[in-house]
Scaffold this active site. Sequence first.
Site, PDB file in Angstrom:
ATOM      1  N   HIS A  64       0.865  -1.199   0.000  1.00 13.35           N
ATOM      2  CA  HIS A  64       0.000   0.000   0.000  1.00 13.35           C
ATOM      3  C   HIS A  64       0.898   1.245   0.000  1.00 13.35           C
ATOM      4  O   HIS A  64       1.930   1.272   0.677  1.00 13.35           O
ATOM      5  CB  HIS A  64      -0.858  -0.023   1.269  1.00 13.35           C
ATOM      6  CG  HIS A  64      -2.116   0.764   1.181  1.00 13.35           C
ATOM      7  ND1 HIS A  64      -2.142   2.114   0.925  1.00 13.35           N
ATOM      8  CD2 HIS A  64      -3.411   0.401   1.333  1.00 13.35           C
ATOM      9  CE1 HIS A  64      -3.400   2.539   0.936  1.00 13.35           C
ATOM     10  NE2 HIS A  64      -4.178   1.530   1.169  1.00 13.35           N
ATOM     11  N   GLY A 108       0.227  -4.981   1.679  1.00 19.54           N
ATOM     12  CA  GLY A 108      -0.938  -5.183   0.816  1.00 19.54           C
ATOM     13  C   GLY A 108      -0.594  -5.931  -0.457  1.00 19.54           C
ATOM     14  O   GLY A 108      -1.416  -6.648  -1.018  1.00 19.54           O
ATOM     15  N   TYR A 138      -5.187  -4.708  10.496  1.00 19.21           N
ATOM     16  CA  TYR A 138      -5.606  -5.319   9.230  1.00 19.21           C
ATOM     17  C   TYR A 138      -7.118  -5.588   9.228  1.00 19.21           C
ATOM     18  O   TYR A 138      -7.828  -5.095  10.116  1.00 19.21           O
ATOM     19  CB  TYR A 138      -4.767  -6.576   8.929  1.00 19.21           C
ATOM     20  CG  TYR A 138      -4.478  -6.671   7.441  1.00 19.21           C
ATOM     21  CD1 TYR A 138      -3.731  -5.666   6.826  1.00 19.21           C
ATOM     22  CD2 TYR A 138      -4.981  -7.671   6.645  1.00 19.21           C
ATOM     23  CE1 TYR A 138      -3.504  -5.697   5.465  1.00 19.21           C
ATOM     24  CE2 TYR A 138      -4.745  -7.706   5.277  1.00 19.21           C
ATOM     25  CZ  TYR A 138      -4.005  -6.708   4.694  1.00 19.21           C
ATOM     26  OH  TYR A 138      -3.781  -6.716   3.329  1.00 19.21           O
TER      27      TYR A 138
HETATM   28  C1  LCV Z   1       5.126   4.651  -0.358  1.00 19.45           C
HETATM   29  C2  LCV Z   1       7.295   3.856  -0.446  1.00 19.45           C
HETATM   30  C3  LCV Z   1       6.861   2.601   0.035  1.00 19.45           C
HETATM   31  C4  LCV Z   1       5.469   2.434   0.292  1.00 19.45           C
HETATM   32  N1  LCV Z   1       4.642   3.475   0.095  1.00 19.45           N
HETATM   33  O1  LCV Z   1      14.289   1.664  -0.876  1.00 19.45           O
HETATM   34  O2  LCV Z   1      -0.116  -4.478   5.053  1.00 19.45           O
HETATM   35  S1  LCV Z   1      -0.207  -3.204   5.748  1.00 19.45           S
HETATM   36  O3  LCV Z   1      -1.337  -3.129   6.642  1.00 19.45           O
HETATM   37  O4  LCV Z   1       1.016  -2.836   6.350  1.00 19.45           O
HETATM   38  C5  LCV Z   1      -0.463  -1.995   4.481  1.00 19.45           C
HETATM   39  C6  LCV Z   1      -0.936  -0.712   5.067  1.00 19.45           C
HETATM   40  C7  LCV Z   1       0.768  -1.845   3.658  1.00 19.45           C
HETATM   41  O5  LCV Z   1       0.884  -2.439   2.598  1.00 19.45           O
HETATM   42  O6  LCV Z   1       1.674  -0.937   4.142  1.00 19.45           O
HETATM   43  C8  LCV Z   1       2.932  -0.811   3.373  1.00 19.45           C
HETATM   44  C9  LCV Z   1       3.816  -2.005   3.724  1.00 19.45           C
HETATM   45  N2  LCV Z   1       5.119  -1.841   3.016  1.00 19.45           N
HETATM   46  C10 LCV Z   1       6.277  -1.924   3.662  1.00 19.45           C
HETATM   47  O7  LCV Z   1       6.367  -2.086   4.883  1.00 19.45           O
HETATM   48  C11 LCV Z   1       7.523  -1.734   2.798  1.00 19.45           C
HETATM   49  C12 LCV Z   1       8.069  -0.346   3.078  1.00 19.45           C
HETATM   50  N3  LCV Z   1       9.273  -0.103   2.268  1.00 19.45           N
HETATM   51  C13 LCV Z   1      10.473  -0.640   2.668  1.00 19.45           C
HETATM   52  O8  LCV Z   1      10.625  -1.330   3.670  1.00 19.45           O
HETATM   53  C14 LCV Z   1      11.640  -0.338   1.744  1.00 19.45           C
HETATM   54  O9  LCV Z   1      11.277   0.747   0.888  1.00 19.45           O
HETATM   55  C15 LCV Z   1      11.998  -1.562   0.868  1.00 19.45           C
HETATM   56  C16 LCV Z   1      12.604  -2.674   1.758  1.00 19.45           C
HETATM   57  C17 LCV Z   1      10.732  -2.078   0.142  1.00 19.45           C
HETATM   58  C18 LCV Z   1      13.023  -1.109  -0.192  1.00 19.45           C
HETATM   59  O10 LCV Z   1      14.102  -0.468   0.481  1.00 19.45           O
HETATM   60  P1  LCV Z   1      15.127   0.418  -0.348  1.00 19.45           P
HETATM   61  O11 LCV Z   1      16.144   0.885   0.635  1.00 19.45           O
HETATM   62  O12 LCV Z   1      15.533  -0.298  -1.564  1.00 19.45           O
HETATM   63  P2  LCV Z   1      13.784   2.914   0.003  1.00 19.45           P
HETATM   64  O13 LCV Z   1      13.307   2.480   1.329  1.00 19.45           O
HETATM   65  O14 LCV Z   1      14.819   4.015  -0.044  1.00 19.45           O
HETATM   66  O15 LCV Z   1      12.504   3.387  -0.838  1.00 19.45           O
HETATM   67  C19 LCV Z   1      12.643   4.074  -2.082  1.00 19.45           C
HETATM   68  C20 LCV Z   1      11.539   5.095  -2.124  1.00 19.45           C
HETATM   69  O16 LCV Z   1      10.270   4.421  -2.158  1.00 19.45           O
HETATM   70  C21 LCV Z   1       9.465   4.881  -1.085  1.00 19.45           C
HETATM   71  C22 LCV Z   1      10.440   5.324  -0.005  1.00 19.45           C
HETATM   72  O17 LCV Z   1       9.804   6.231   0.872  1.00 19.45           O
HETATM   73  C23 LCV Z   1      11.512   5.971  -0.849  1.00 19.45           C
HETATM   74  O18 LCV Z   1      10.999   7.229  -1.238  1.00 19.45           O
HETATM   75  P3  LCV Z   1      12.014   8.489  -1.430  1.00 19.45           P
HETATM   76  O19 LCV Z   1      12.837   8.099  -2.640  1.00 19.45           O
HETATM   77  O20 LCV Z   1      11.097   9.652  -1.657  1.00 19.45           O
HETATM   78  O21 LCV Z   1      12.823   8.585  -0.148  1.00 19.45           O
HETATM   79  N4  LCV Z   1       8.615   3.792  -0.611  1.00 19.45           N
HETATM   80  C24 LCV Z   1       9.015   2.557  -0.277  1.00 19.45           C
HETATM   81  N5  LCV Z   1       7.960   1.813   0.127  1.00 19.45           N
HETATM   82  N6  LCV Z   1       4.953   1.294   0.700  1.00 19.45           N
HETATM   83  N7  LCV Z   1       6.442   4.928  -0.662  1.00 19.45           N
END
Ligand code: LCV
Length: 259
Positions: A64, A108, A138
Site C-alpha cells: 500500500h 498489501g 488489518y
Molecule cells: C510509499 C514507499 C513505500 C510504500 N509506500 O528503498 O499491510 S499493511 O497493513 O502494512 C499496508 C498498510 C501496507 O501495505 O503498508 C505498506 C507495507 N510496506 C512496507 O512495509 C515496505 C516499506 N518499504 C520498505 O521497507 C523499503 O522501501 C523496501 C525494503 C521495500 C526497499 O528499500 P530500499 O532501501 O531499496 P527505500 O526504502 O529508499 O525506498 C525508495 C523510495 O520508495 C518509497 C520510499 O519512501 C523511498 O521514497 P524516497 O525516494 O522519496 O525517499 N517507498 C518505499 N515503500 N509502501 N512509498
Amino acid sequence: MALVQKEVRDNVGIITLDNPKKLNALSREMVDDIISAFDDFEAQRIPVIILKASEGMKVWSAGHDVKELPRKMRDPLSYYDSLERLLRTVEKYFGPVIAVVHGSVWGGACDLTMTCDMVVADDTASFAMTPVKMGVPYNLTGILHFMNRLPINIAKEMFFTASPLPAKKAAEIGIINHLVPEEDLLKVAMDIAKTVMSRSQLSVEVIKEQFRILSKAFPINPADFERVQGLRRKVYDSHDYEEAITAFLEKRPPCFNGK
Ligand code: LCV
C-alpha cells in the site's frame, strides 16, 4: 503515463507493474491502472492473466502506498480503499490470475499475491506481512486470505513478526506453486496458462467462482463483527498508527507506546 504495461500474448493477458521509482507501491493511481487492465482483458474475454513486475526489480511491490494511508481516524482498509478494490477485482476475474514474482513483496502486495490464484516465483522472492510495523489493524477479509492459504501458525508468525518469508520457505509452506529459476518464470506461468486454456473454460470459470464463494463462507455473528470493528477503530485512532506512518515518512524507526 500508465504505471502498468499490458499485453496479450497467445491469448494470455500480461499485466506488468511498472513504477520502479515508487517500488510499485500500490497507490490509487497504480491500482486504477491495474483494474482498468483487468477490465480491458475481461471485455476481450482473455481467459488467463499473469500479474508481474518489470524485469530486474528487487522489489515486486512495496505494498500500500504509505503516503496515501488516511491520517486522521479513518479506517485505512475500508471496503472502497484502493487495495481492497484491487483484491476484489482479482478474486472476481472470471479466469485464473497467476502472480509471477521476482523480488520482495510487502504488506498489501503480499495480500495481493495471496489473492491471486497461483504464484510462480524465483529465489529472490520474499513475502512480508507488515500491519504490525505500520500500526494498521488489518481487516477480516485480508486475514481470511492468509487463513485460506496457510497453516494458521505460519499466518500468525507472518502477521505478528512482519518478517519477510524467504522463497524457499514460502515454497515449502505453499505460498508459491512453483519455485523456478528467474529465466524460467514467464515460461512456466505461460505453460500453466496454456494448459488451463486447453481445458473447458466453462468449467474453469464456474470452479473459480465456487472457490471464491466457499473461501468466504465463514460465519461471523453481527455482534462479533461490530466488536472487531470497534477494536480496529481503537487501533487506527491510536497514537501508534499515527506514529508508524510519521516514522516511515521521516525514515526513522517508530516508537510505539501502546496508546
Ligand atoms: C510509499 C514507499 C513505500 C510504500 N509506500 O528503498 O499491510 S499493511 O497493513 O502494512 C499496508 C498498510 C501496507 O501495505 O503498508 C505498506 C507495507 N510496506 C512496507 O512495509 C515496505 C516499506 N518499504 C520498505 O521497507 C523499503 O522501501 C523496501 C525494503 C521495500 C526497499 O528499500 P530500499 O532501501 O531499496 P527505500 O526504502 O529508499 O525506498 C525508495 C523510495 O520508495 C518509497 C520510499 O519512501 C523511498 O521514497 P524516497 O525516494 O522519496 O525517499 N517507498 C518505499 N515503500 N509502501 N512509498
